[in-house]
Motif scaffolding. Structure first.
Motif, PDB file in Angstrom:
ATOM      1  N   LEU A 118       0.896  -1.162  -0.059  1.00 24.68           N
ATOM      2  CA  LEU A 118       0.013   0.094   0.173  1.00 24.68           C
ATOM      3  C   LEU A 118       0.767   1.273   0.038  1.00 24.68           C
ATOM      4  CD1 LEU A 118      -2.855   0.609   0.053  1.00 24.68           C
ATOM      5  CD2 LEU A 118      -2.851   0.918   2.539  1.00 24.68           C
ATOM      6  N   VAL A 119       2.068   1.331   0.905  1.00 22.59           N
ATOM      7  CA  VAL A 119       2.779   2.382   1.129  1.00 22.59           C
ATOM      8  C   VAL A 119       3.569   2.585  -0.153  1.00 22.59           C
ATOM      9  CG1 VAL A 119       4.297   3.453   2.466  1.00 22.59           C
ATOM     10  CG2 VAL A 119       2.614   2.643   3.642  1.00 22.59           C
ATOM     11  N   CYS A 122       1.861   3.915  -3.070  1.00 20.20           N
ATOM     12  CA  CYS A 122       1.265   5.485  -3.015  1.00 20.20           C
ATOM     13  C   CYS A 122       2.639   6.291  -2.905  1.00 20.20           C
ATOM     14  CB  CYS A 122       0.671   5.719  -1.505  1.00 20.20           C
ATOM     15  SG  CYS A 122      -1.013   4.772  -1.596  1.00 20.20           S
ATOM     16  N   ILE A 123       3.729   5.797  -2.217  1.00 20.93           N
ATOM     17  CA  ILE A 123       4.965   6.522  -2.312  1.00 20.93           C
ATOM     18  C   ILE A 123       5.435   6.940  -3.808  1.00 20.93           C
ATOM     19  CG2 ILE A 123       7.367   6.370  -1.901  1.00 20.93           C
ATOM     20  CD1 ILE A 123       7.107   6.127   0.922  1.00 20.93           C
ATOM     21  N   ASP A 124       5.216   6.095  -4.477  1.00 20.84           N
ATOM     22  CA  ASP A 124       5.859   6.011  -5.848  1.00 20.84           C
ATOM     23  C   ASP A 124       5.039   7.112  -6.652  1.00 20.84           C
ATOM     24  OD1 ASP A 124       7.727   4.650  -7.930  1.00 20.84           O
ATOM     25  OD2 ASP A 124       5.849   4.150  -8.889  1.00 20.84           O
ATOM     26  N   ARG A 125       4.007   7.730  -6.328  1.00 22.85           N
ATOM     27  CA  ARG A 125       3.348   8.824  -6.835  1.00 22.85           C
ATOM     28  C   ARG A 125       3.609  10.341  -6.467  1.00 22.85           C
ATOM     29  NH1 ARG A 125      -1.250   5.067  -6.430  1.00 22.85           N
ATOM     30  NH2 ARG A 125      -1.288   4.288  -8.476  1.00 22.85           N
ATOM     31  N   LEU A 126       4.189  10.311  -5.284  1.00 21.65           N
ATOM     32  CA  LEU A 126       4.829  11.579  -4.573  1.00 21.65           C
ATOM     33  C   LEU A 126       6.301  12.031  -4.873  1.00 21.65           C
ATOM     34  CD1 LEU A 126       3.178  10.564  -1.048  1.00 21.65           C
ATOM     35  CD2 LEU A 126       2.039  11.545  -3.025  1.00 21.65           C
ATOM     36  N   ARG A 127       6.188  13.285  -4.483  1.00 23.04           N
ATOM     37  CA  ARG A 127       7.554  14.038  -4.454  1.00 23.04           C
ATOM     38  C   ARG A 127       8.309  13.825  -3.280  1.00 23.04           C
ATOM     39  NH1 ARG A 127       7.394  18.670  -8.059  1.00 23.04           N
ATOM     40  NH2 ARG A 127       5.885  18.841  -9.109  1.00 23.04           N
ATOM     41  N   GLN A 129      10.443  11.692  -2.038  1.00 19.24           N
ATOM     42  CA  GLN A 129      10.184  10.260  -1.671  1.00 19.24           C
ATOM     43  C   GLN A 129      11.287   9.924  -0.668  1.00 19.24           C
ATOM     44  OE1 GLN A 129      10.145   7.441  -4.948  1.00 19.24           O
ATOM     45  NE2 GLN A 129       8.612   8.688  -6.008  1.00 19.24           N
ATOM     46  N   TRP A 132      10.224  10.629   3.010  1.00 22.49           N
ATOM     47  CA  TRP A 132       9.396   9.642   3.581  1.00 22.49           C
ATOM     48  C   TRP A 132       9.921   8.435   3.877  1.00 22.49           C
ATOM     49  CZ3 TRP A 132       4.797  11.825   4.825  1.00 22.49           C
ATOM     50  CH2 TRP A 132       4.240  12.791   3.818  1.00 22.49           C
ATOM     51  N   ARG A 133      10.836   8.000   2.950  1.00 21.01           N
ATOM     52  CA  ARG A 133      11.612   6.884   3.162  1.00 21.01           C
ATOM     53  C   ARG A 133      12.285   6.911   4.700  1.00 21.01           C
ATOM     54  NH1 ARG A 133      15.006   5.470  -1.508  1.00 21.01           N
ATOM     55  NH2 ARG A 133      16.388   6.890  -0.475  1.00 21.01           N
ATOM     56  N   LEU A 200      11.170  -0.247   1.183  1.00 19.35           N
ATOM     57  CA  LEU A 200      12.178   0.130   0.362  1.00 19.35           C
ATOM     58  C   LEU A 200      12.312  -0.943  -0.856  1.00 19.35           C
ATOM     59  CD1 LEU A 200      14.960   1.852   0.269  1.00 19.35           C
ATOM     60  CD2 LEU A 200      15.988  -0.317   1.271  1.00 19.35           C
ATOM     61  N   LEU A 206       9.143  -1.133  -7.771  1.00 21.73           N
ATOM     62  CA  LEU A 206       8.272  -0.447  -8.760  1.00 21.73           C
ATOM     63  C   LEU A 206       9.086   0.351  -9.891  1.00 21.73           C
ATOM     64  CD1 LEU A 206       5.566   0.902  -6.208  1.00 21.73           C
ATOM     65  CD2 LEU A 206       5.283  -0.710  -8.087  1.00 21.73           C
ATOM     66  N   LYS A 207      10.000   0.989  -9.418  1.00 22.75           N
ATOM     67  CA  LYS A 207      10.801   1.641 -10.346  1.00 22.75           C
ATOM     68  C   LYS A 207      11.261   1.197 -11.739  1.00 22.75           C
ATOM     69  CE  LYS A 207      12.555   5.097  -7.293  1.00 22.75           C
ATOM     70  NZ  LYS A 207      11.271   5.980  -7.009  1.00 22.75           N
TER      71      LYS A 207
END
Lengths: 319, 295
Positions: A118-119, A122-127, A129, A132-133, A200, A206-207
């Motif tokens: 889930l996280v 979602c993180i993949d869509r944000l600035r 990163q 957050w990490r 992580l 995802l990248k």
């Protein structure tokens, strides 16, 4: 090499001598490199001999022996008694201890995996990163003594969690004191502590999904749920497998958190196999049964890891 | 490349922000509670109703923690064990990694496979035999040649470090990075008359600095946070007690209602060094976790 084998008439020429000495030099060089290599490896090999092979052999011996722990001459062969003792009637090893171990690992993996998928998506869509990490990483670099004690305190009647429950009008819960809620309560903490590394690994996975896949899906008018199920999840398989296997391994064998938070209690509600092994050995001096328990747990860990690898391979089209 | 995948496509991803921020708050709140509790006065912690903020930010608990826990001694032991482990892992891993990556000798594949095999055995298999081996170590700590009569190696602070001095994963990791160094560079140095040790120290080690920093950091954090083995050794010999063990001991033995703030103060002090190091060298640590995934 060919030059070195030409007839002996060539022996006297300076060129042949040069070749011969070059060959001899190479042989000498090879031999010297072998010596140097083993010198470089010496500390490691010595360590593995004394602190890996010797202990393994010793543990195997102990698991089939009776021993009071004083003189090595007192070690008596006991056959498989230690192993059968673990599974005899009235033994708590199978239930609840081994069951607790499996539930603990399973619960941790389920929670951490769901949360991290889930996280990560979602993180993949944000600035930002990285920021957050960093936050998600804090529990990983924190000692288990801090994690365990802070959560133990938060679970208390006057702690933060019950404070929040009371604030929204709910009754207090005796998280760690109630045998029914103790195991789920420590599972939550273990999952909380391992979320960061799972996030992580999944973010990295995802990248590696090509942007063009998403663009193609968008052109076809696929909704976010379809994109997630048909593109993200299948391409994330290797990362998911990695998280699953490593978290399961950790969950099956870790007992530091439980030692800090509940010491296996109340009763044996949170007793797990590695903790029981530790207690048998250092609490009761029953080295034989403790070693047997360690090998049983090792077999369980191996079996579950292999089963996961096999299952992922069987269900994966690309593997 | 900045990601922010759908920011361009669908505007600000509010739902994603909500999920990630909620998770981040859940992650950080226990740390905040730890810090807040460390300032709470007598009768303020663990009483109903729960209050997040302390009445006053008083350093009394920190002073009490340093005094009651003998924090300087615990710090000294933790630093000594951590330094020993980190130095040893870096040294042995880079030496063995170099031999396995760049030297040619009979038995190389076998040794490499052995190193990989060592990573398969979980630590809990070794608690009992390691402890017994240390206690019965011949001619140490009052032991005779047959390993009887004394406390063996457990009298020494080295006992904290011994099982962690060599790390199979560390050897594997350094080897993988050293394989990438071109042979010509090493050959050139050898022709210039450099011995293998000089090649290792002057060329290989500097070239693999990033992976060594990563390995060092992972090892440091693990060693600093280690609890179970340190607990065992400290039970046999309280003089070598480390921070996590000492703080847990206080937690277990004194009235929790009164000591919770003191314990939290001790925890804040013990967590701080690693946290700072992590924030400074985050890039390396993150890469290490990605490479190992062992947590």
């Amino acid at each position: 090499m060919v030059n070195a084998l030409v007839p002996e008439t060539a022996e006297r020429t300076p060129r042949a001598r040069a070749v011969r000495s070059a060959v001899a030099g190479r042989v000498r060089h090879r031999r010297r490199q072998t010596v140097v290599a083993y010198l470089f490896l010496a500390p490691v090999l010595l360590f593995f001999a004394v602190f890996l092979l010797l202990p393994l052999g010793f543990a195997l011996l102990l698991s089939t022996s009776r021993w009071s722990g004083f003189a090595l001459g007192d070690i008596e062969p006991a056959g498989l008694d230690n192993f059968t003792g673990l599974f005899a009637d009235g033994s708590t090893f199978l239930t609840p201890i081994l069951t607790n171990t499996l539930l603990f690992a399973l619960g941790t993996v389920a929670l951490a995996l769901t949360g991290s998928v889930l996280v990560a998506t979602c993180i993949d869509r944000l600035r930002f990163q990285g920021v957050w990490r960093t936050l998600y990483f804090l529990p990983i670099v924190t000692t288990v003594v801090a994690v365990g004690n802070v959560w133990k305190y938060m679970y208390e009647p006057g702690g933060l969690v019950n404070g929040v429950l009371n604030a929204v009008g709910l009754d207090s819960v005796a998280f760690l004191a109630d045998p029914d809620t103790a195991l789920p309560s420590v599972v939550v903490v273990q999952a909380w502590a391992s979320l960061g590394s799972a996030v992580l690994v999944l973010t990295a996975g995802l990248k590696s999904v090509p942007e063009s896949y998403y663009e193609a899906a968008a052109l076809d008018g696929a909704g976010p749920v379809t994109v997630f199920r048909r593109i993200t999840l299948p391409l994330l398989r290797p990362s998911l497998l990695f998280v699953c296997v490593t978290q399961f391994l950790t969950g099956l064998q870790s007992f530091a958190l439980i030692t800090v938070m509940t010491r296996g209690g109340p009763g044996d509600a949170t007793d797990v196999a590695a903790l029981e092994m530790y207690r048998l050995a250092f609490g009761y001096g029953d080295w034989g049964t403790a070693s047997a328990a360690a090998f049983v747990l090792f077999a369980v860990v191996l079996a579950i890891t292999l089963a996961q690898l096999w299952w992922f391979r069987r269900t994966g089209e690309d593997a | 490349m900045t990601r922010g995948r759908s920011t361009g496509r669908r505007g600000v991803p509010w739902l994603s922000y909500l999920v990630v921020a909620t998770g981040a708050v859940l992650t950080v709140v226990p740390f905040c509670d730890m810090v807040m509790t460390s300032f709470k006065g007598p009768g303020e912690a663990g009483t109903l109703p729960y209050r997040f903020l302390p009445r006053a930010f008083d350093l009394a608990n920190y002073r009490a923690a340093i005094r009651q826990l003998d924090l300087p001694a615990l710090f000294r032991n933790s630093v000594a064990a951590t330094a020993l482990i980190t130095a040893s892992v870096l040294l042995t891993s880079s030496l063995a990694g170099y031999a396995l990556a760049k030297l040619r000798f009979p038995g190389r594949d076998f040794v490499f496979r052995l190193v990989l095999a060592t990573m398969m055995f979980p630590p809990f298999l070794f608690f009992v035999p390691h402890f017994l081996i240390l206690v019965h170590w011949p001619l140490a700590g009052g032991n005779d040649l047959s390993g009887r009569g004394g406390a063996g190696l457990t009298v020494s602070i080295a006992a904290l470090a011994v099982p962690f001095l060599v790390n199979g994963f560390g050897i594997f990791l350094t080897r993988q990075f050293m394989v990438a160094i071109p042979d010509e560079v090493l050959e050139a140095a050898r022709i210039d008359g450099a011995g293998e040790f000089a090649v290792w120290w002057r060329i290989v080690v500097p070239q693999t600095k990033p992976v060594l920093v990563t390995l060092g950091l992972l090892t440091f954090v693990d060693a600093w946070n280690e609890y179970i083995w340190a607990l065992l050794v400290s039970t046999a010999n309280p003089d070598v007690m480390t921070l996590p063990v000492g703080i847990q001991l206080l937690q277990d033995h004194v009235d929790p209602a009164r000591t919770t703030p003191i314990v939290m103060a001790g925890l804040v002090l013990s967590v701080l060094p690693v946290l700072l190091l992590f924030l400074l060298l985050q890039k390396y640590y993150v890469r290490g976790v990605m490479l190992s995934g062992l947590k």
